[in-house]
Design an enzyme around this catalytic site. Sequence first.
Site, PDB file in Angstrom:
ATOM      1  CE  LYS A 174       5.681 -25.869 -36.829  1.00 58.28           C
ATOM      2  NZ  LYS A 174       5.396 -26.500 -35.578  1.00 58.28           N
ATOM      3  N   GLY A 227      -0.192 -18.161 -32.273  1.00 55.12           N
ATOM      4  CA  GLY A 227       1.093 -18.338 -31.604  1.00 55.12           C
ATOM      5  C   GLY A 227       1.660 -16.989 -31.209  1.00 55.12           C
ATOM      6  CB  SER A 228       5.062 -15.957 -30.258  1.00 51.61           C
ATOM      7  OG  SER A 228       5.828 -16.127 -31.425  1.00 51.61           O
ATOM      8  CB  VAL A 231       6.254 -17.068 -34.790  1.00 53.50           C
ATOM      9  CG1 VAL A 231       6.030 -18.000 -35.962  1.00 53.50           C
ATOM     10  CG2 VAL A 231       7.413 -17.560 -33.925  1.00 53.50           C
ATOM     11  N   GLY A 232       4.274 -14.741 -35.668  1.00 50.12           N
ATOM     12  CA  GLY A 232       3.142 -14.320 -36.496  1.00 50.12           C
ATOM     13  C   GLY A 232       3.506 -13.169 -37.418  1.00 50.12           C
ATOM     14  CD  GLU A 249      -5.729 -15.625 -30.769  1.00 51.01           C
ATOM     15  OE1 GLU A 249      -5.372 -14.609 -30.103  1.00 51.01           O
ATOM     16  OE2 GLU A 249      -5.663 -16.762 -30.337  1.00 51.01           O
ATOM     17  CB  CYS A 283      -4.319 -16.107 -26.283  1.00 54.07           C
ATOM     18  SG  CYS A 283      -3.462 -17.313 -27.223  1.00 54.07           S
ATOM     19  CD  GLU A 384       0.960 -13.281 -24.651  1.00 51.60           C
ATOM     20  OE1 GLU A 384       1.648 -13.374 -25.666  1.00 51.60           O
ATOM     21  OE2 GLU A 384      -0.211 -13.687 -24.575  1.00 51.60           O
TER      22      GLU A 384
HETATM   23  C1  UN1 Z   1      -6.092 -19.470 -26.162  1.00 49.93           C
HETATM   24  O1  UN1 Z   1      -5.587 -19.270 -25.080  1.00 49.93           O
HETATM   25  O2  UN1 Z   1      -5.454 -19.229 -27.205  1.00 49.93           O
HETATM   26  O3  UN1 Z   1     -11.437 -18.594 -23.879  1.00 49.93           O
HETATM   27  C2  UN1 Z   1      -7.426 -20.071 -26.353  1.00 49.93           C
HETATM   28  C3  UN1 Z   1     -10.584 -19.404 -23.522  1.00 49.93           C
HETATM   29  C4  UN1 Z   1     -10.511 -20.734 -24.208  1.00 49.93           C
HETATM   30  C5  UN1 Z   1      -9.626 -20.668 -25.403  1.00 49.93           C
HETATM   31  C6  UN1 Z   1      -8.298 -20.026 -25.159  1.00 49.93           C
HETATM   32  N1  UN1 Z   1     -11.837 -21.138 -24.597  1.00 49.93           N
HETATM   33  O4  UN1 Z   1      -9.794 -19.151 -22.636  1.00 49.93           O
END
Ligand code: UN1
Length: 494
Positions: A174, A227-228, A231-232, A249, A283, A384
């Site tokens: 998805k 994702g968030s 939700v995770g 993650e 992230c 965040e």
């Molecule tokens: C993400 O933001 O979930 O290291 C991934 C980084 C990228 C991947 C980010 N190679 O910022």
Amino acid sequence: MTREYLNYINGEWVASKGNEYRENYNPATGELLGKATQSTADDVSYSVSMAKLAQREWRNVPAPKRGEILMKIGDLLKRDKERLAKILTEEMGKVIVEARGEVQEAIDMAYYMAGEGRRLVGQTTPSELPNKHAMSMRVPVGIVGIITPWNFPIAIASWKMFPALVSGNTVVWKPASDTPALATKFMKIIEEAGVPKGVVNLVHGSGSVVGEAIVDHPDVGVVSFTGSTEVGSELASKASKKLKKVSLEMGGKNAIIVMEDADIELALEGILWSAFGTSGQRCTACSRLIVHKSIKEKLTERLVAKAKELILGNGLNEKVQVGPVINENALKQIKKYVEIGKQEGATLLIGGEREHIDLLKDGYYFQPTIFTDVDPSMRIFKEEIFGPVLSIIEVNSLDEAIDINNNTVYGLSSSIYTADVNAAFRAMRDLQSGIVYINAGTIGAEIHLPFGGMKQTGNGHRDSGLAALDVCTEWKSVYVDYSGTLQRAQIDNN
Ligand code: UN1
């Protein structure tokens, strides 16, 4: 012309019988791009049954042959790199050089995992007993449910999908509801590369219907989610009732530490890139800058001056450095945090507003924003924001800097700028993050190293690198007794 994005199930492009669609827009212009079919739990259930059927054969295709197909996917991604990058920028907003970089991550991951087809290393181990052979090998979990975010719609999908495929799993995927166009193009490449029908199935959806159906389905052996946190954790609690493995993650509140002996110009570049690249929607983005008191003033002044020079706009323009954020909701959320920061008593140095750019007035632009005088009690320090908002915190020592870095529920990426090798090694050891950078910003993870975080960033699993294989495989231990006699372990060998 608006496009229609369909599901891809068992080798066929099909609309959900539910007959609902969700539109996607270009965040730089507000232009309508297309509409994606919105799937129901029945669509998920059908995809899972097709994935189950396909897995019977796929798991027995020799791994080097599965690897060859991934090699082909890599070649096709390479061939279409520019087209993919353009779709990515149009649909998600990141600037074109970053979009190319993201497609490159998927290419690298395809080639890396293609090679794994000729390894997938297991172990042989001596047995306690004579004339007995012991070994352990990886076997596929079966069906991997993959749920991916809009901020890295092809890189993260590749981190999860390619390890699953090379190790003999089939997939129900998805993609994020904001990035159906890229998902469709990626799926077409997978199809063209000769992945057999049913091995990868794409199911569009928004809200929780599809994700929950994937987690609930008894035949989905593992769910890999990025994702968030909200939700995770919801998915994880559902999955735990079914004793199902989930790899999560999620959020980050990543910090860069700049010590008094750091190369300031180098640090400035890293801070700008990490805080405002991808408009802070990574992230791994840096949202906390922890600076030694002795250089705070100088660094802040230079940082504000440089942030003012950043060029905002449509990411398709090669000169643009910061694109829009993903949608109206994101804009509102970021603005809300700016107001919270002001109310909490932080000092706003630059930004804080929606950016109005002539001719692009419908785009979702937000100015690079910097707060100073931030302390750990504030929400802008803790939560965040997922936008271009950076908070500066002053410290007096390395110990304090490390403590402040670790004073968060998250633990994805941390960085330190210092010329002191002792400080660098101490930071490497003590920063509580899955990824640590020395004299580089918090972004830029490479695909052949494990990617993921400590504490509430995740639940101990990792994407990419060889660690990704642990998510989608099980260890099977096999004993072969060739003695021709009954040998009773722990009894006959003592
Ligand atoms: C993400 O933001 O979930 O290291 C991934 C980084 C990228 C991947 C980010 N190679 O910022």
